[in-house]
Design a protein around this motif. Structure first.
Motif, PDB file in Angstrom:
ATOM      1  N   LEU B 133       0.855  -1.195   0.000  1.00 30.13           N
ATOM      2  CA  LEU B 133       0.000   0.000   0.000  1.00 30.13           C
ATOM      3  C   LEU B 133       0.880   1.231   0.000  1.00 30.13           C
ATOM      4  O   LEU B 133       2.077   1.154   0.278  1.00 30.13           O
ATOM      5  N   ASP B 134       0.292   2.367  -0.306  1.00 28.85           N
ATOM      6  CA  ASP B 134       0.976   3.623  -0.040  1.00 28.85           C
ATOM      7  C   ASP B 134       1.147   3.724   1.464  1.00 28.85           C
ATOM      8  O   ASP B 134       0.230   3.403   2.227  1.00 28.85           O
ATOM      9  N   GLU B 135       2.316   4.174   1.898  1.00 33.34           N
ATOM     10  CA  GLU B 135       2.631   4.201   3.326  1.00 33.34           C
ATOM     11  C   GLU B 135       1.482   4.790   4.158  1.00 33.34           C
ATOM     12  O   GLU B 135       1.010   5.898   3.877  1.00 33.34           O
ATOM     13  N   PHE B 136       1.034   4.015   5.141  1.00 35.82           N
ATOM     14  CA  PHE B 136      -0.075   4.403   6.012  1.00 35.82           C
ATOM     15  C   PHE B 136      -1.322   4.797   5.217  1.00 35.82           C
ATOM     16  O   PHE B 136      -2.124   5.614   5.658  1.00 35.82           O
ATOM     17  N   ALA B 137      -1.458   4.231   4.013  1.00 39.96           N
ATOM     18  CA  ALA B 137      -2.631   4.428   3.142  1.00 39.96           C
ATOM     19  C   ALA B 137      -2.715   5.843   2.568  1.00 39.96           C
ATOM     20  O   ALA B 137      -3.789   6.284   2.156  1.00 39.96           O
ATOM     21  N   MET B 138      -1.584   6.547   2.546  1.00 40.85           N
ATOM     22  CA  MET B 138      -1.582   7.917   2.023  1.00 40.85           C
ATOM     23  C   MET B 138      -1.002   7.958   0.619  1.00 40.85           C
ATOM     24  O   MET B 138       0.218   7.984   0.433  1.00 40.85           O
ATOM     25  N   GLY B 139      -1.905   7.942  -0.368  1.00 43.64           N
ATOM     26  CA  GLY B 139      -1.451   7.997  -1.741  1.00 43.64           C
ATOM     27  C   GLY B 139      -2.480   7.392  -2.674  1.00 43.64           C
ATOM     28  O   GLY B 139      -3.479   6.816  -2.237  1.00 43.64           O
ATOM     29  N   SER B 140      -2.242   7.534  -3.980  1.00 42.47           N
ATOM     30  CA  SER B 140      -3.198   7.076  -4.981  1.00 42.47           C
ATOM     31  C   SER B 140      -2.512   6.234  -6.052  1.00 42.47           C
ATOM     32  O   SER B 140      -3.027   6.084  -7.156  1.00 42.47           O
ATOM     33  N   SER B 141      -1.323   5.697  -5.752  1.00 40.71           N
ATOM     34  CA  SER B 141      -0.599   4.930  -6.769  1.00 40.71           C
ATOM     35  C   SER B 141       0.200   3.756  -6.204  1.00 40.71           C
ATOM     36  O   SER B 141       0.764   2.982  -6.962  1.00 40.71           O
ATOM     37  N   THR B 142       0.269   3.625  -4.882  1.00 39.19           N
ATOM     38  CA  THR B 142       1.083   2.617  -4.199  1.00 39.19           C
ATOM     39  C   THR B 142       2.579   2.857  -4.412  1.00 39.19           C
ATOM     40  O   THR B 142       3.407   2.024  -4.052  1.00 39.19           O
ATOM     41  N   GLU B 143       2.929   4.013  -4.981  1.00 31.85           N
ATOM     42  CA  GLU B 143       4.347   4.353  -5.126  1.00 31.85           C
ATOM     43  C   GLU B 143       4.941   4.916  -3.830  1.00 31.85           C
ATOM     44  O   GLU B 143       6.161   5.023  -3.716  1.00 31.85           O
ATOM     45  N   ASN B 144       4.074   5.290  -2.868  1.00 30.50           N
ATOM     46  CA  ASN B 144       4.588   5.806  -1.601  1.00 30.50           C
ATOM     47  C   ASN B 144       4.964   4.694  -0.627  1.00 30.50           C
ATOM     48  O   ASN B 144       5.205   4.960   0.533  1.00 30.50           O
ATOM     49  N   SER B 145       4.948   3.442  -1.071  1.00 32.02           N
ATOM     50  CA  SER B 145       5.365   2.334  -0.205  1.00 32.02           C
ATOM     51  C   SER B 145       6.869   2.422   0.059  1.00 32.02           C
ATOM     52  O   SER B 145       7.655   2.673  -0.852  1.00 32.02           O
ATOM     53  N   ALA B 146       7.257   2.176   1.334  1.00 34.98           N
ATOM     54  CA  ALA B 146       8.692   2.146   1.652  1.00 34.98           C
ATOM     55  C   ALA B 146       9.369   0.929   1.037  1.00 34.98           C
ATOM     56  O   ALA B 146      10.592   0.856   0.989  1.00 34.98           O
ATOM     57  N   PHE B 147       8.578  -0.032   0.557  1.00 35.61           N
ATOM     58  CA  PHE B 147       9.141  -1.286   0.040  1.00 35.61           C
ATOM     59  C   PHE B 147       9.059  -1.376  -1.477  1.00 35.61           C
ATOM     60  O   PHE B 147       9.186  -2.454  -2.045  1.00 35.61           O
ATOM     61  N   GLY B 148       8.820  -0.253  -2.135  1.00 41.76           N
ATOM     62  CA  GLY B 148       8.761  -0.238  -3.598  1.00 41.76           C
ATOM     63  C   GLY B 148       7.346  -0.351  -4.103  1.00 41.76           C
ATOM     64  O   GLY B 148       6.458  -0.835  -3.393  1.00 41.76           O
ATOM     65  N   PRO B 149       7.091   0.110  -5.338  1.00 40.15           N
ATOM     66  CA  PRO B 149       5.723   0.155  -5.868  1.00 40.15           C
ATOM     67  C   PRO B 149       5.191  -1.220  -6.252  1.00 40.15           C
ATOM     68  O   PRO B 149       5.968  -2.159  -6.473  1.00 40.15           O
ATOM     69  N   THR B 150       3.872  -1.306  -6.337  1.00 44.27           N
ATOM     70  CA  THR B 150       3.208  -2.448  -6.971  1.00 44.27           C
ATOM     71  C   THR B 150       2.972  -2.073  -8.422  1.00 44.27           C
ATOM     72  O   THR B 150       2.747  -0.898  -8.744  1.00 44.27           O
ATOM     73  N   ARG B 151       3.038  -3.068  -9.321  1.00 49.17           N
ATOM     74  CA  ARG B 151       2.803  -2.805 -10.743  1.00 49.17           C
ATOM     75  C   ARG B 151       1.427  -3.304 -11.147  1.00 49.17           C
ATOM     76  O   ARG B 151       0.911  -4.267 -10.600  1.00 49.17           O
ATOM     77  N   ASN B 152       0.837  -2.620 -12.122  1.00 46.40           N
ATOM     78  CA  ASN B 152      -0.508  -2.969 -12.574  1.00 46.40           C
ATOM     79  C   ASN B 152      -0.445  -4.224 -13.451  1.00 46.40           C
ATOM     80  O   ASN B 152       0.287  -4.245 -14.441  1.00 46.40           O
ATOM     81  N   PRO B 153      -1.204  -5.260 -13.103  1.00 46.19           N
ATOM     82  CA  PRO B 153      -1.147  -6.504 -13.884  1.00 46.19           C
ATOM     83  C   PRO B 153      -1.568  -6.330 -15.350  1.00 46.19           C
ATOM     84  O   PRO B 153      -1.198  -7.143 -16.192  1.00 46.19           O
ATOM     85  N   TRP B 154      -2.325  -5.278 -15.657  1.00 50.35           N
ATOM     86  CA  TRP B 154      -2.750  -5.051 -17.038  1.00 50.35           C
ATOM     87  C   TRP B 154      -1.613  -4.502 -17.883  1.00 50.35           C
ATOM     88  O   TRP B 154      -1.589  -4.677 -19.101  1.00 50.35           O
ATOM     89  N   ASP B 155      -0.714  -3.758 -17.240  1.00 49.73           N
ATOM     90  CA  ASP B 155       0.430  -3.150 -17.923  1.00 49.73           C
ATOM     91  C   ASP B 155       1.436  -2.808 -16.837  1.00 49.73           C
ATOM     92  O   ASP B 155       1.233  -1.875 -16.061  1.00 49.73           O
ATOM     93  N   THR B 156       2.518  -3.565 -16.788  1.00 52.45           N
ATOM     94  CA  THR B 156       3.433  -3.451 -15.648  1.00 52.45           C
ATOM     95  C   THR B 156       4.237  -2.158 -15.649  1.00 52.45           C
ATOM     96  O   THR B 156       4.969  -1.888 -14.701  1.00 52.45           O
TER      97      THR B 156
END
Lengths: 100, 498
Positions: B133-156
């Motif tokens: 998730l985005d750190e503490f659920a703050m964000g709209s892209s999951t790029e704010n994760s301290a552990f790296g982003p998640t990629r969209n399965p439709w287009d990585t």
């Protein structure tokens, strides 16, 4: 009216929020917070005289349970996640400024 | 291997929770086999997608064995028996690390389970792991994760949305038939739309928040992801209902959600939120118009409604949510759990810990919230935002005098490329423009995968309803689903579409 947060204001806010902030980051954050506050200026300008504030979506009253003893987390469980523990308590650095 | 979008050959049975549960309950399918298939799939494909912060394989195998044992002895294994479920990593799991994708909580394991987790386990579901998730659920892209982003399965090369991007992507990738997320300003619905899955933010108070790590307590709500509306309703029915551990939990009966799925939309009154259409991409607007046509043909009445007040919601939200967050996140002080960075005294230890443990977006929101709550600014910002909250609620009330549900885009655009909005916080905040008003009012809303854009990326349509209007919302949701573009919903193979 453009909102300009000064670096001094940002440093004050960081102190209130207990966040250590480098001089460089203070400048960066001042710019970003100013841009966000500038965006929400429209809300400040709305005439909302007589409109009550909503703090919560539900019509809430205090919910109290009966004052009965029931099982809860043990002291070990509660202290289990703490970074430092001493004699069954949370351990912290000194709180007051005086020397021992 | 599948060369195009749509359900994966041979895995259809694992894409649908209702049929998995039915087959496991009848003894036709072993929960142990479901677990092995899922774990093998995650093992081979999640290194690229990074849906999961943690996969709890051994616990999943043990849960599957227990379900199979119950089935063998003729006992009831529960309505979600053998269904693989992914949990957003801000839901507490006893003895299992719960990080909120933050360095602050890295390595910490909660001493208790969230109520929703307990209810899932009691229903026979198999927890696959904890999602990014985005750190503490703050964000709209999951790029704010301290552990790296998640990629969209439709287009990585694109984001899955956020903050519940890991949960949305896990369902879209076919790693789990169901997932739980949390939605404070759109964090379930927006990633659902960007990943081509169903996502529901329930009425505030319908689902317990006990064990959900708090972000903005007057807005946060736990809710389901699924590939079908029926599955999402089934999961919501499982987790909903009063919980004495949450003082904001509603009493009263849970609406009969799964029954709503068969009622159709004949006579349902639908309003299209006209004010949102100007700020959405052509594909998103077309999806809403086509969705309205689908509902109209199915017997609903459709009209445009003007609700200009809703557009003020975004600004109010970005004052209220940071204010509440600055208070909620004060608990991360290096004393009771999580990270500590030493200092000369307590205050320096607090400040160093919080500077090191929180990422840039979390620090930014804490400072913004602290500022708008501070002396001299409280009335001008925070109190004014709370009055706008009333304005939004009144606008909704006006609309719901004439219509049962509202239709709107879920997000302003389809999934955007990784890195496209990370430099400009404001640009990222605009991704939540159409989802925030429901949180401010405490209302339910859902995103239904409905169409594909010219690049083959999924487009969601949002259905909004008044408080406890889940039944009407789901009726519209099912009708939209039945009129959706074929292939517009997950699961998909990563990179298969573009």
């Amino acid at each position: 009216m453009a909102v300009e947060l000064t670096v001094a204001e940002v440093r004050h806010v960081a102190r209130l929020a207990r966040l250590e902030l480098s001089a460089e980051e203070s400048v960066h954050v001042a710019g970003q917070l100013s841009a966000i506050l500038d965006h929400v200026e429209a809300v400040r300008a709305l005439d909302l005289e007589g409109i009550p504030a909503t703090s919560h979506p539900l019509e809430l009253v205090n919910v109290l349970r009966a004052d009965e003893v029931r099982p809860c987390l043990t002291r070990e469980e509660v202290l289990g996640g703490a970074p430092a523990v001493e004699d069954g308590r949370f351990a912290v650095p000194r709180i007051l400024g005086e020397t021992p | 291997m599948s060369g195009a979008g749509g359900p994966r050959p041979g895995a259809e049975g694992l894409s649908d929770a209702a049929s998995i549960a039915s087959r496991v309950r009848s003894g036709e399918l072993r929960a142990a086999d479901v677990a092995e298939q899922v774990l093998g799939d995650v093992e081979s494909r999640d290194a690229e997608l990074h849906c999961f912060n943690l996969v709890t394989g051994e616990a999943m195998r043990a849960a599957a064995a227990e379900v199979d044992r119950l089935v063998a002895t003729g006992a009831d294994p529960g309505p979600l028996a053998g269904v693989p479920v992914a949990l957003k990593d801000n839901l507490c799991t006893k003895g299992v690390p719960t990080t909120c994708s933050s360095r602050m909580l890295e390595g910490w394991s909660p001493p208790y389970d969230a109520t929703v987790v307990r209810r899932l386990v009691a229903a026979g579901a198999l927890v696959v792991g904890k999602t990014n998730l985005d750190e503490f659920a703050m964000g709209s892209s999951t790029e704010n994760s301290a552990f790296g982003p998640t990629r969209n399965p439709w287009d990585t090369g694109r984001v899955p949305g956020g903050s519940s991007g890991g949960s949305a992507a896990a369902v879209a990738a076919g790693f789990a038939a169901l997932a739980l997320g949390s939605d404070t300003g759109g964090s379930i619905r927006q990633p659902a739309a960007l990943c081509g899955v169903v996502g529901i933010k329930p009425t505030y108070g319908l689902v317990s928040r006990y064990g959900l790590v708090a972000f903005a307590s007057s807005l946060d709500q736990v809710g389901p992801f699924a590939t079908t509306v029926a599955d999402a309703a089934l999961l919501l029915e499982t987790i909903a209902g009063h919980d004495e551990m949450d003082s904001t939990s509603l009493g009263g009966p849970v609406p009969r959600l799964t029954e709503a799925l068969r009622s159709g939309v004949d006579g349902l009154r639908v309003g299209v939120v006209r004010d949102f259409l100007a700020d959405a991409s052509a594909d998103c607007v077309a999806a809403v118009r086509n969705g309205a046509d689908v509902l109209s043909r199915a017997g609903a009445s459709v009209e445009d409604v003007a609700l200009p007040e809703l557009l003020h919601g975004l600004s109010a939200y970005y004052l209220i949510a940071p204010a509440e967050a600055s208070s909620n996140l004060a608990r991360y002080d290096g004393v009771r759990y999580g990270l500590r960075v030493d200092g000369e005294d307590v205050e320096q230890m607090n400040a160093r810990t919080r500077a090191a443990g929180f990422g840039p977006e979390v620090r930014r929101r804490i400072m913004l919230g602290t500022y708008v709550l501070s002396a001299g600014y409280y009335d001008a910002y925070y109190a004014q935002a709370q009055r706008v909250r009333t304005l939004v609620a009144r606008a909704f009330a006006r609309a719901y005098e004439h219509v049962d549900v509202l239709l709107a885009p879920t997000a302003p655009s389809v999934a955007f490329p990784l890195g496209a909005k990370t430099e400009d916080p404001l640009e990222m905040y605009l991704a939540d423009l159409f989802t925030i008003p429901s949180n401010l009012a405490g209302h339910p809303a859902m995103s239904v995968p409905f169409a594909l854009d010219g690049q083959g990326l999924p487009v969601g349509v949002q259905v909004l309803a008044p408080a406890l209007g889940e039944v009407a919302m789901l009726r519209a949701g099912v009708a939209l689903e039945s009129g959706a573009t074929p292939g517009a919903r997950g699961p998909v193979r990563p990179g298969a579409v573009v």
